[in-house]
Design a protein around this motif. Structure first.
Motif: not given
Lengths: 240, 424
Positions: A81-82, A87, A89, A93, A163, B323, B327, B329-333
């Motif tokens: 995913r990274a 992604y 939202f 965000n 981003r 939240r 965020i 997590r969505s960027t890869g954390a």
């Protein structure tokens, strides 16, 4: 070449009796801009969780960029995913304690792949962030130095788009990114996002409950009762 | 992980208003814990070094602690005295380097009067071998002179040159006044934090002369002043008292202490007790040890309450931060990054609390050092941390880390199940 492929998928959350999602077949080609309409409760969130590799289906296969992500371990899915996914939202965000640029460069911090992609283009994370922000009209000093919590909703969503795009990930997933914007801003944002995805040759999966902008996309479908129903199709891009 | 550290620090800065309270509560409990420990060890040190350099304290046969209390702390009476002959005999034995005779029983407005010789100021040591020094005047207690401890002078407002009247018996009730026996203050001592501060020093011979006069042991009526002065000027020979309360002794060779002690305890002509002051001081201290432990226990409890407060703050804040976690997590954390972020934040809050506490404590200690020494006669050690304090600090950090693991694990779990969905 398809970039996203779902086959014979069945998914339910723990404790559920009947599958929430039952998707026999879904393909999205490279560079395609795909619109998915779904009311709340249609299984939209679950589908996005599956695509992002947060959860795995009980049955069937999800193939992204030629890799079966439902066979990967949790850590590998995180890594995937990274590296290959941006992604966006619905709203809020941004990480409140990071600056605009720090928010945009987050994926480069967590993913070597994304950072390398930026470096390979002859830039660095910060400059690339400024370039992207400039594209969406946010590179002014008064925006860059503002705390992100003071940006307008529209500005926040544009920062989020930057981003998602930094490091040129192959797939962009946007989860109702315009629902917090007014109509004029909605259209502007969608057009901007489409343009940026095209420029980056990224595949876009855009999810919304509101079908009114679906005509801007290459292909669209509706999620209903856990199944995919293809709606209209424009003969453009890699759509088949 | 370096980036997570940076993220954690930025997050703390963003949340500083809320976290400041947590930091403050940690620093207060650190101040309490270290402060109690420091005062405790300060009291312990100054107590056990009330008298140093003195190898043996000798008195009439009695319990160790009561002998110590009466001779060193001037608390309580001794029923029996030591005869001057015994004192002379023992203090002139070959092992003995010096002896200081002590005569107690009189008081001046509630402060004990100690009759002794000039040797007291030469040989009596306290703390780490500190001598008793005059702050003003000198320590000449010959003739009808007297020297005052710092607290006596301060509370009664005496200065060098003033007259002091001595009363018989201990306590403020002046039931027997040696009316005409006036002493002249020749010196006031510096504060020592020992019973010396509360003592009026006079010459043993003057004291005895007063008693002889008062109790009419001398048949002829004459002026004590003249008597003492005469004896002094006359034949350089002061009239020796019949008996004294006890005496301090220093030996030439510390290895002889036990042998000499045994010899005195078995002294034939008179029942005597000899004690090693350090040993008996420790025995005495052990009596108050439970109180000491209680203080530590209370401050540990305060620390636990503070850590519990932090835990509550953190866990409440985690819900608001779902939240943010999505965020990230969505960027890869990865979940481990989330775990690290929360853990580092907690540890950083606790460390800054500890640091703030230490800084405040040191500042207060430095600023109040003189005040505490003067008012309480307590030397709070100012050197860098003792082993005990380092152990305490270490256990605070350890406890804090343990406390941090819980919310970190919770958000780890949550970030797994929440994934990228954010329920607002």
């Amino acid at each position: 070449m398809e970039q996203l492929k779902i086959k014979d998928l069945e998914f339910k959350w723990n404790g559920q009796e009947n599958p929430l999602l039952r998707i026999d077949h879904l393909r999205i080609e490279k560079g395609e801009r795909f619109f998915l309409q779904g009311e709340s409760g249609s299984g939209k969130t679950s589908l996005l969780s599956l695509l992002a590799g947060i959860t795995t289906p009980q049955k069937g296969a999800i193939e992204l960029l030629g890799q079966l992500i439902n066979k990967m371990k949790a850590g590998e899915r995180d890594e995937f995913r990274a590296s290959y996914m941006g992604y966006i939202f619905q709203q809020f965000n941004l990480v409140p304690y990071l600056s605009v640029i720090e928010n945009v460069t987050l994926p480069c911090q967590f993913s070597n792949h994304r950072n390398k992609a930026v470096l390979a283009s002859g830039s660095n994370a910060r400059d690339e962030a400024i370039r992207l922000l400039d594209h969406v009209g946010l590179a002014g000093k008064e925006v860059l130095h503002k705390p992100v919590t003071e940006l307008s909703m529209g500005q926040q969503q544009r920062v989020a788009a930057c981003r998602a795009l930094i490091g040129s990930p192959e797939i962009i997933i946007a989860d109702e990114p315009t629902s917090s914007l007014d109509e004029k801003a909605q259209q502007a944002f969608i057009r901007l996002l489409l343009a940026e995805c095209s420029a980056n040759q990224a595949t876009l999966v855009f999810v919304s409950h509101d079908a009114k902008f679906s005509h801007l996309f290459d292909k669209s479908a509706r999620l209903e009762n856990g199944g995919i129903i293809y709606t209209e199709q424009k003969s453009k891009g890699g759509a088949k | 992980m370096k980036f997570i550290l940076k993220l954690a620090l930025k997050s703390i800065r963003y949340r500083k208003a809320t976290l400041l309270l947590s930091i403050l509560s940690i620093s207060l409990s650190v101040i309490l814990l270290l402060g109690v420990e420091r005062i405790r060890s300060g009291i312990h040190d100054s107590f056990t070094s009330t008298i140093s350099g003195t190898d043996l304290v000798v008195g009439a046969r009695t319990g160790n602690i009561s002998l110590l209390l009466s001779t060193v702390f001037h608390i309580g009476y001794t029923n029996q005295n030591v005869s001057w002959e015994s004192y002379e005999a023992i203090s002139s034995s070959p092992e003995v380097s010096w002896g200081i005779p002590l005569s107690l029983g009189d008081s001046h407005r509630g402060f004990p009067v100690l009759g002794t010789t000039a040797d007291f100021f030469t040989h009596y040591k306290y703390g780490h071998n500190l001598a008793v020094q005059p702050k003003t005047g000198n320590t000449n207690i010959g003739e009808m002179n007297c020297v005052l401890g710092s607290k006596v002078a301060k509370e009664l407002g005496y200065e060098v040159g003033d007259n002091v009247v001595v009363t018989h018996g201990m306590g403020k009730e002046e039931f027997m006044k040696h009316d005409d026996e006036q002493f002249v203050v020749t010196g006031i001592l510096s504060s020592t934090g020992t019973p010396v501060d509360q003592t009026v020093f006079v010459s043993l011979f003057a004291m005895d002369a007063i008693h002889s006069h008062f109790y009419g042991q001398e048949t002829e009526e004459h002026d004590v002043f003249e008597d003492v002065l005469n004896s002094h000027e006359g034949h350089q020979h002061e009239k020796e008292p019949n008996s004294i309360t006890g005496f301090f002794m220093g030996l030439k060779n510390p290895a002889d202490i036990l042998a000499v002690q045994r010899k005195i305890n078995n002294y034939k002509s008179e029942p005597l007790t000899a004690i090693m002051p350090v040993v008996t001081l420790t025995e005495l201290w052990n009596i108050v040890r439970p109180v000491e432990k209680m203080l530590i226990v209370i401050s540990v409890l305060v620390l636990i309450v503070a850590l519990g407060g932090i835990l509550a703050t953190l866990i409440t804040s985690l819900n608001d931060r779902r939240r943010e976690m999505a965020i990230l997590r969505s960027t890869g954390a990865k979940p481990k990054h989330i775990f690290g972020l929360i853990l580092i934040e907690t540890i950083a809050v606790i460390l800054s609390g500890i640091l703030t506490g230490i800084i405040i404590l040191q500042a207060v200690a430095i600023l109040s050092k003189n005040l505490v020494a003067e008012k309480l006669g307590l030397m709070i050690p100012m050197e860098w941390f003792t082993i005990n304090e380092l152990l305490l600090l270490f256990s605070i950090i350890l406890l804090g880390t343990l406390v941090g693991i819980l919310p970190a694990y919770q958000s780890y779990k949550k970030s797994m199940s929440d994934g990228l969905t954010v329920k607002k």
